[in-house]
Design a protein around this motif. Sequence first.
Motif, PDB file in Angstrom:
ATOM      1  N   LEU A 106      18.827  44.527  -2.352  1.00 41.34           N
ATOM      2  CA  LEU A 106      19.124  45.343  -1.190  1.00 41.34           C
ATOM      3  C   LEU A 106      17.811  45.674  -0.503  1.00 41.34           C
ATOM      4  O   LEU A 106      16.927  46.282  -1.110  1.00 41.34           O
ATOM      5  N   ILE A 107      17.677  45.258   0.768  1.00 41.01           N
ATOM      6  CA  ILE A 107      16.417  45.415   1.494  1.00 41.01           C
ATOM      7  C   ILE A 107      16.635  46.294   2.723  1.00 41.01           C
ATOM      8  O   ILE A 107      17.474  45.990   3.576  1.00 41.01           O
ATOM      9  N   PHE A 108      15.876  47.384   2.799  1.00 37.17           N
ATOM     10  CA  PHE A 108      15.927  48.290   3.935  1.00 37.17           C
ATOM     11  C   PHE A 108      14.710  48.060   4.824  1.00 37.17           C
ATOM     12  O   PHE A 108      13.581  48.014   4.341  1.00 37.17           O
ATOM     13  N   GLY A 109      14.930  47.973   6.136  1.00 29.69           N
ATOM     14  CA  GLY A 109      13.831  47.882   7.075  1.00 29.69           C
ATOM     15  C   GLY A 109      13.196  49.232   7.340  1.00 29.69           C
ATOM     16  O   GLY A 109      13.666  50.284   6.873  1.00 29.69           O
ATOM     17  N   GLU A 110      12.123  49.222   8.110  1.00 29.85           N
ATOM     18  CA  GLU A 110      11.434  50.442   8.510  1.00 29.85           C
ATOM     19  C   GLU A 110      12.343  51.304   9.387  1.00 29.85           C
ATOM     20  O   GLU A 110      13.083  50.808  10.230  1.00 29.85           O
ATOM     21  N   THR A 127      20.401  42.499   3.643  1.00 28.24           N
ATOM     22  CA  THR A 127      19.144  42.753   4.341  1.00 28.24           C
ATOM     23  C   THR A 127      19.430  43.552   5.595  1.00 28.24           C
ATOM     24  O   THR A 127      20.273  43.162   6.414  1.00 28.24           O
ATOM     25  N   ILE A 128      18.731  44.668   5.761  1.00 30.04           N
ATOM     26  CA  ILE A 128      18.866  45.522   6.935  1.00 30.04           C
ATOM     27  C   ILE A 128      17.515  45.563   7.641  1.00 30.04           C
ATOM     28  O   ILE A 128      16.493  45.857   7.027  1.00 30.04           O
ATOM     29  N   GLY A 129      17.505  45.273   8.944  1.00 25.38           N
ATOM     30  CA  GLY A 129      16.263  45.192   9.694  1.00 25.38           C
ATOM     31  C   GLY A 129      15.670  46.548  10.050  1.00 25.38           C
ATOM     32  O   GLY A 129      16.147  47.612   9.625  1.00 25.38           O
ATOM     33  N   ASN A 130      14.640  46.516  10.872  1.00 23.05           N
ATOM     34  CA  ASN A 130      13.930  47.727  11.281  1.00 23.05           C
ATOM     35  C   ASN A 130      14.713  48.511  12.333  1.00 23.05           C
ATOM     36  O   ASN A 130      15.423  47.936  13.160  1.00 23.05           O
ATOM     37  N   ASN A 131      14.580  49.830  12.285  1.00 22.89           N
ATOM     38  CA  ASN A 131      15.149  50.726  13.297  1.00 22.89           C
ATOM     39  C   ASN A 131      16.664  50.579  13.423  1.00 22.89           C
ATOM     40  O   ASN A 131      17.222  50.661  14.528  1.00 22.89           O
ATOM     41  N   HIS A 158      32.676  33.251  -3.883  1.00 24.06           N
ATOM     42  CA  HIS A 158      31.370  33.702  -4.353  1.00 24.06           C
ATOM     43  C   HIS A 158      30.757  34.705  -3.361  1.00 24.06           C
ATOM     44  O   HIS A 158      31.068  34.681  -2.162  1.00 24.06           O
ATOM     45  N   PRO A 159      29.864  35.589  -3.827  1.00 26.45           N
ATOM     46  CA  PRO A 159      29.176  36.496  -2.909  1.00 26.45           C
ATOM     47  C   PRO A 159      28.401  35.725  -1.842  1.00 26.45           C
ATOM     48  O   PRO A 159      27.919  34.615  -2.091  1.00 26.45           O
ATOM     49  N   LYS A 160      28.293  36.309  -0.650  1.00 24.53           N
ATOM     50  CA  LYS A 160      27.524  35.715   0.441  1.00 24.53           C
ATOM     51  C   LYS A 160      26.634  36.787   1.064  1.00 24.53           C
ATOM     52  O   LYS A 160      27.051  37.934   1.238  1.00 24.53           O
ATOM     53  N   GLU A 161      25.432  36.385   1.404  1.00 18.40           N
ATOM     54  CA  GLU A 161      24.456  37.332   1.941  1.00 18.40           C
ATOM     55  C   GLU A 161      24.956  38.008   3.219  1.00 18.40           C
ATOM     56  O   GLU A 161      25.602  37.382   4.064  1.00 18.40           O
ATOM     57  N   VAL A 162      24.627  39.276   3.361  1.00 15.97           N
ATOM     58  CA  VAL A 162      24.885  40.044   4.577  1.00 15.97           C
ATOM     59  C   VAL A 162      23.543  40.343   5.245  1.00 15.97           C
ATOM     60  O   VAL A 162      22.599  40.780   4.582  1.00 15.97           O
ATOM     61  N   VAL A 163      23.479  40.114   6.556  1.00 17.40           N
ATOM     62  CA  VAL A 163      22.253  40.381   7.310  1.00 17.40           C
ATOM     63  C   VAL A 163      22.580  41.311   8.477  1.00 17.40           C
ATOM     64  O   VAL A 163      23.452  41.008   9.295  1.00 17.40           O
ATOM     65  N   ILE A 164      21.893  42.428   8.517  1.00 18.50           N
ATOM     66  CA  ILE A 164      21.969  43.358   9.646  1.00 18.50           C
ATOM     67  C   ILE A 164      20.599  43.333  10.305  1.00 18.50           C
ATOM     68  O   ILE A 164      19.597  43.642   9.673  1.00 18.50           O
ATOM     69  N   GLY A 165      20.557  42.928  11.570  1.00 20.50           N
ATOM     70  CA  GLY A 165      19.278  42.702  12.240  1.00 20.50           C
ATOM     71  C   GLY A 165      18.510  43.957  12.581  1.00 20.50           C
ATOM     72  O   GLY A 165      18.844  45.074  12.157  1.00 20.50           O
ATOM     73  N   ASP A 166      17.464  43.797  13.378  1.00 17.62           N
ATOM     74  CA  ASP A 166      16.661  44.918  13.855  1.00 17.62           C
ATOM     75  C   ASP A 166      17.412  45.673  14.949  1.00 17.62           C
ATOM     76  O   ASP A 166      18.119  45.083  15.773  1.00 17.62           O
TER      77      ASP A 166
END
Length: 221
Positions: A106-110, A127-131, A158-166
């Motif tokens: 789990l990745i949090f952006g700035e 993955t969650i981007g900045n702001n 199967h699990p699949k990646e989730v991406v939330i942009g900036d």
Amino acid sequence: MSKTLKLLSRINLKSIVFNFKYFPFKTAIKLPVLISNNIYLHETKGKVTINGPIKTALIQIGYGKVGISDFKRARGVWQVFGEVVFNGRAFIMHGCKINVGENGQLIFGENFNMSTECALVAEKKITIGNNSGISWESLVMDTDFHHIFDENGQVFNHPKEVVIGDNVWVGCRCTILKGANLPNGSIIAAGSLVTKKLVGEKSIFGGNPMRVLKENITWKY
């Protein structure tokens, strides 16, 4: 109350335990993560990484008040077996649940903000981007949890990646499921369900089926 005194008032045993569990002494002593007493530290395994300058209360979990939920009784959960990465400031409000599986990340952006009663479930990678921010009672999940088999006995969900942009804002009571990809600068309308990659930066998405409601938008907290 000054800002410094307010931060000092938030330091408790859970914050001390959390920091010295996850970080080396020189980092832990600065208490970069503050944990509210309303957070249940169900599992403190895996790894937590902070990228960038370390300072006290850089990350706060379980604080802030919103009138739609009960601040005193709302209970958040930290259940982590995998890896959580903070790339800067993060403010996660009361009643939120964070669940990261053994192989999950789990990745949090700035400058991340999450309102009350939300849940993040990462079995593979979120993955969650900045702001970016997530409003109250929303769910982000990259897995179905339970296996589903086809006629040959093979698992196909199967699990699949989730991406939330900036600079993305996810409205209240949204559900963001495995395979979702939210483009930079976008807003997801309240109550939306997202299960795929959305196309179109700086757009408002919503409706059923999901579609672009407005283009060339900007937003701020």
